[in-house]
Design a protein around this motif. Structure first.
Motif, PDB file in Angstrom:
ATOM      1  N   VAL A 141       0.817  -1.218   0.000  1.00 29.39           N
ATOM      2  CA  VAL A 141       0.000   0.000   0.000  1.00 29.39           C
ATOM      3  C   VAL A 141       0.847   1.262   0.000  1.00 29.39           C
ATOM      4  CG1 VAL A 141      -1.646   1.355   1.367  1.00 29.39           C
ATOM      5  CG2 VAL A 141      -1.985  -1.107   1.085  1.00 29.39           C
ATOM      6  N   VAL A 142       1.877   1.284   0.760  1.00 29.29           N
ATOM      7  CA  VAL A 142       2.621   2.522   1.025  1.00 29.29           C
ATOM      8  C   VAL A 142       3.382   2.998  -0.203  1.00 29.29           C
ATOM      9  CG1 VAL A 142       4.431   3.544   2.464  1.00 29.29           C
ATOM     10  CG2 VAL A 142       2.840   1.876   3.439  1.00 29.29           C
ATOM     11  N   GLN A 143       3.289   4.299  -0.441  1.00 29.46           N
ATOM     12  CA  GLN A 143       4.136   4.929  -1.438  1.00 29.46           C
ATOM     13  C   GLN A 143       5.125   5.813  -0.691  1.00 29.46           C
ATOM     14  OE1 GLN A 143       2.273   5.972  -5.082  1.00 29.46           O
ATOM     15  NE2 GLN A 143       3.848   7.440  -5.614  1.00 29.46           N
ATOM     16  N   CYS A 144       4.773   7.038  -0.332  1.00 28.86           N
ATOM     17  CA  CYS A 144       5.717   7.855   0.443  1.00 28.86           C
ATOM     18  C   CYS A 144       5.650   7.495   1.928  1.00 28.86           C
ATOM     19  CB  CYS A 144       5.487   9.342   0.231  1.00 28.86           C
ATOM     20  SG  CYS A 144       4.243  10.106   1.296  1.00 28.86           S
ATOM     21  N   GLY A 145       4.477   7.080   2.397  1.00 28.33           N
ATOM     22  CA  GLY A 145       4.323   6.597   3.765  1.00 28.33           C
ATOM     23  C   GLY A 145       3.923   7.625   4.804  1.00 28.33           C
ATOM     24  N   TYR A 146       3.944   8.903   4.478  1.00 28.80           N
ATOM     25  CA  TYR A 146       3.703   9.914   5.498  1.00 28.80           C
ATOM     26  C   TYR A 146       2.348   9.771   6.176  1.00 28.80           C
ATOM     27  CZ  TYR A 146       4.188  14.206   8.052  1.00 28.80           C
ATOM     28  OH  TYR A 146       4.309  15.119   9.067  1.00 28.80           O
ATOM     29  N   CYS A 147       1.313   9.508   5.429  1.00 29.47           N
ATOM     30  CA  CYS A 147      -0.044   9.444   5.981  1.00 29.47           C
ATOM     31  C   CYS A 147      -0.396   8.075   6.535  1.00 29.47           C
ATOM     32  CB  CYS A 147      -1.067   9.807   4.905  1.00 29.47           C
ATOM     33  SG  CYS A 147      -1.227   8.552   3.598  1.00 29.47           S
ATOM     34  N   GLN A 148       0.448   7.104   6.335  1.00 31.64           N
ATOM     35  CA  GLN A 148       0.041   5.720   6.572  1.00 31.64           C
ATOM     36  C   GLN A 148      -0.249   5.366   8.028  1.00 31.64           C
ATOM     37  OE1 GLN A 148      -0.937   3.636   4.079  1.00 31.64           O
ATOM     38  NE2 GLN A 148      -0.633   5.521   2.930  1.00 31.64           N
ATOM     39  N   SER A 149       0.415   5.977   8.985  1.00 31.73           N
ATOM     40  CA  SER A 149       0.066   5.647  10.370  1.00 31.73           C
ATOM     41  C   SER A 149      -1.369   6.089  10.658  1.00 31.73           C
ATOM     42  CB  SER A 149       1.050   6.257  11.372  1.00 31.73           C
ATOM     43  OG  SER A 149       1.076   7.661  11.282  1.00 31.73           O
ATOM     44  N   GLY A 150      -1.764   7.241  10.161  1.00 31.75           N
ATOM     45  CA  GLY A 150      -3.140   7.693  10.329  1.00 31.75           C
ATOM     46  C   GLY A 150      -4.122   6.822   9.566  1.00 31.75           C
ATOM     47  N   GLN A 151      -3.742   6.411   8.369  1.00 33.52           N
ATOM     48  CA  GLN A 151      -4.597   5.521   7.571  1.00 33.52           C
ATOM     49  C   GLN A 151      -4.805   4.187   8.310  1.00 33.52           C
ATOM     50  OE1 GLN A 151      -6.072   6.384   4.724  1.00 33.52           O
ATOM     51  NE2 GLN A 151      -4.820   8.002   3.854  1.00 33.52           N
ATOM     52  N   ILE A 152      -3.727   3.642   8.849  1.00 32.64           N
ATOM     53  CA  ILE A 152      -3.798   2.369   9.568  1.00 32.64           C
ATOM     54  C   ILE A 152      -4.646   2.509  10.827  1.00 32.64           C
ATOM     55  CG2 ILE A 152      -2.416   0.735  10.930  1.00 32.64           C
ATOM     56  CD1 ILE A 152      -0.246   1.065   8.696  1.00 32.64           C
ATOM     57  N   MET A 153      -4.444   3.586  11.569  1.00 34.52           N
ATOM     58  CA  MET A 153      -5.234   3.791  12.790  1.00 34.52           C
ATOM     59  C   MET A 153      -6.725   3.863  12.461  1.00 34.52           C
ATOM     60  SD  MET A 153      -3.019   3.726  15.235  1.00 34.52           S
ATOM     61  CE  MET A 153      -3.764   4.429  16.709  1.00 34.52           C
ATOM     62  N   SER A 154      -7.075   4.545  11.382  1.00 36.57           N
ATOM     63  CA  SER A 154      -8.479   4.631  10.982  1.00 36.57           C
ATOM     64  C   SER A 154      -8.997   3.291  10.480  1.00 36.57           C
ATOM     65  CB  SER A 154      -8.663   5.714   9.913  1.00 36.57           C
ATOM     66  OG  SER A 154      -8.438   6.986  10.466  1.00 36.57           O
ATOM     67  N   ALA A 155      -8.200   2.582   9.687  1.00 37.96           N
ATOM     68  CA  ALA A 155      -8.625   1.274   9.167  1.00 37.96           C
ATOM     69  C   ALA A 155      -8.881   0.291  10.307  1.00 37.96           C
ATOM     70  CB  ALA A 155      -7.575   0.734   8.203  1.00 37.96           C
ATOM     71  N   VAL A 156      -8.035   0.309  11.318  1.00 40.44           N
ATOM     72  CA  VAL A 156      -8.234  -0.558  12.484  1.00 40.44           C
ATOM     73  C   VAL A 156      -9.531  -0.171  13.197  1.00 40.44           C
ATOM     74  CG1 VAL A 156      -7.314  -1.190  14.758  1.00 40.44           C
ATOM     75  CG2 VAL A 156      -5.801  -1.133  12.764  1.00 40.44           C
ATOM     76  N   GLY A 157      -9.777   1.114  13.330  1.00 39.99           N
ATOM     77  CA  GLY A 157     -11.025   1.569  13.935  1.00 39.99           C
ATOM     78  C   GLY A 157     -12.233   1.069  13.172  1.00 39.99           C
ATOM     79  N   LEU A 158     -12.167   1.130  11.854  1.00 39.16           N
ATOM     80  CA  LEU A 158     -13.260   0.633  11.018  1.00 39.16           C
ATOM     81  C   LEU A 158     -13.486  -0.850  11.232  1.00 39.16           C
ATOM     82  CD1 LEU A 158     -15.330   0.663   8.687  1.00 39.16           C
ATOM     83  CD2 LEU A 158     -13.391   0.505   7.107  1.00 39.16           C
ATOM     84  N   LEU A 159     -12.422  -1.640  11.145  1.00 40.51           N
ATOM     85  CA  LEU A 159     -12.573  -3.093  11.251  1.00 40.51           C
ATOM     86  C   LEU A 159     -12.954  -3.547  12.656  1.00 40.51           C
ATOM     87  CD1 LEU A 159      -9.702  -4.274   8.917  1.00 40.51           C
ATOM     88  CD2 LEU A 159     -12.171  -4.379   8.490  1.00 40.51           C
ATOM     89  N   THR A 160     -12.674  -2.737  13.642  1.00 33.74           N
ATOM     90  CA  THR A 160     -13.113  -3.042  14.997  1.00 33.74           C
ATOM     91  C   THR A 160     -14.633  -2.920  15.096  1.00 33.74           C
ATOM     92  OG1 THR A 160     -11.012  -2.294  15.906  1.00 33.74           O
ATOM     93  CG2 THR A 160     -12.859  -2.375  17.430  1.00 33.74           C
ATOM     94  N   GLN A 161     -15.191  -1.994  14.333  1.00 29.93           N
ATOM     95  CA  GLN A 161     -16.633  -1.764  14.348  1.00 29.93           C
ATOM     96  C   GLN A 161     -17.387  -2.560  13.287  1.00 29.93           C
ATOM     97  OE1 GLN A 161     -17.395   2.459  14.058  1.00 29.93           O
ATOM     98  NE2 GLN A 161     -15.779   2.911  15.517  1.00 29.93           N
ATOM     99  N   ASN A 162     -16.731  -2.848  12.166  1.00 29.81           N
ATOM    100  CA  ASN A 162     -17.390  -3.468  11.026  1.00 29.81           C
ATOM    101  C   ASN A 162     -16.414  -4.446  10.385  1.00 29.81           C
ATOM    102  OD1 ASN A 162     -18.586  -4.112   8.576  1.00 29.81           O
ATOM    103  ND2 ASN A 162     -19.060  -2.002   8.014  1.00 29.81           N
ATOM    104  N   THR A 163     -16.614  -5.725  10.612  1.00 29.02           N
ATOM    105  CA  THR A 163     -15.645  -6.721  10.155  1.00 29.02           C
ATOM    106  C   THR A 163     -15.774  -7.077   8.674  1.00 29.02           C
ATOM    107  OG1 THR A 163     -17.085  -8.524  10.884  1.00 29.02           O
ATOM    108  CG2 THR A 163     -15.398  -7.756  12.442  1.00 29.02           C
ATOM    109  N   LYS A 164     -16.840  -6.666   8.024  1.00 29.65           N
ATOM    110  CA  LYS A 164     -17.013  -6.924   6.590  1.00 29.65           C
ATOM    111  C   LYS A 164     -17.506  -5.657   5.888  1.00 29.65           C
ATOM    112  CE  LYS A 164     -16.453 -10.508   4.446  1.00 29.65           C
ATOM    113  NZ  LYS A 164     -15.206 -10.770   3.722  1.00 29.65           N
ATOM    114  N   PRO A 165     -16.680  -4.619   5.855  1.00 25.07           N
ATOM    115  CA  PRO A 165     -17.136  -3.362   5.251  1.00 25.07           C
ATOM    116  C   PRO A 165     -17.255  -3.454   3.730  1.00 25.07           C
ATOM    117  CG  PRO A 165     -14.820  -3.208   5.792  1.00 25.07           C
ATOM    118  CD  PRO A 165     -15.303  -4.534   6.324  1.00 25.07           C
ATOM    119  N   THR A 166     -18.214  -2.745   3.194  1.00 22.73           N
ATOM    120  CA  THR A 166     -18.351  -2.595   1.745  1.00 22.73           C
ATOM    121  C   THR A 166     -17.429  -1.467   1.288  1.00 22.73           C
ATOM    122  OG1 THR A 166     -20.095  -0.941   1.942  1.00 22.73           O
ATOM    123  CG2 THR A 166     -20.794  -3.280   1.893  1.00 22.73           C
TER     124      THR A 166
END
Length: 155
Positions: free
Chosen positions: A94-119
């Motif tokens: 996924v990572v290209q430059c990587g600067y935003c990725q810690s925030g992206q990962i933190m949000s993705a984990v939040g999503l999957l914690t709430q919704n295990t099969k997101p559309t």
């Protein structure tokens, strides 16, 4: 002014004004640099941390609002969802430059914690506000789907 915060499982005594943004305490006082400064107005998501398990933009979150809450940064993210997201990020490159990725990962984990099969729509809605200047949004969405599949396979 001394404030006590629980960050990454440790109780820390912080000497900062009550209105100091949590981001600056994390980066400048605790030297945890995985959480990034991007915009300062909570619109890019680079500064995302979890507060009591929920994604929160730390650049506008004053330390006085933390109270007894548990703050988790990318450095200590350790849950089944986090492991699945991190594995998916690596497998799908996924990572290209990587600067935003810690925030992206933190949000993705939040999503999957709430919704295990997101559309796709769930992902786009939840991840809205996480900016990626390299435009890896398609890979991010694919990685979130892959992480959901990894979690389902382990269940």
């Amino acid at each position: 002014m001394a404030t006590t915060l629980k960050i990454n499982g440790e109780v820390r005594e912080i000497n900062a004004d009550a209105d100091t943004p949590l981001l600056w305490v994390i980066r400048d006082e605790l030297d945890l640099t995985g959480t990034k400064f991007g915009c300062g107005v909570a619109s890019c998501g680079s500064c995302t941390v979890h507060i009591n398990g929920q994604p929160q933009r730390s650049c506008i979150y004053p330390i006085s609002a933390v109270g007894d809450s548990e703050v988790t940064t990318i450095e200590s993210l350790d849950s089944p969802e986090a492991k699945a997201v991190q594995a998916a990020w690596q497998e799908l490159d996924v990572v290209q430059c990587g600067y935003c990725q810690s925030g992206q990962i933190m949000s993705a984990v939040g999503l999957l914690t709430q919704n295990t099969k997101p559309t796709d729509e769930d992902i786009d809605s939840y991840m809205n506000g996480n900016a990626c200047r390299c435009a890896t949004y398609v890979r991010i969405r694919a990685a979130i789907h892959h992480a959901a599949d990894l979690l389902e396979a382990k269940a």
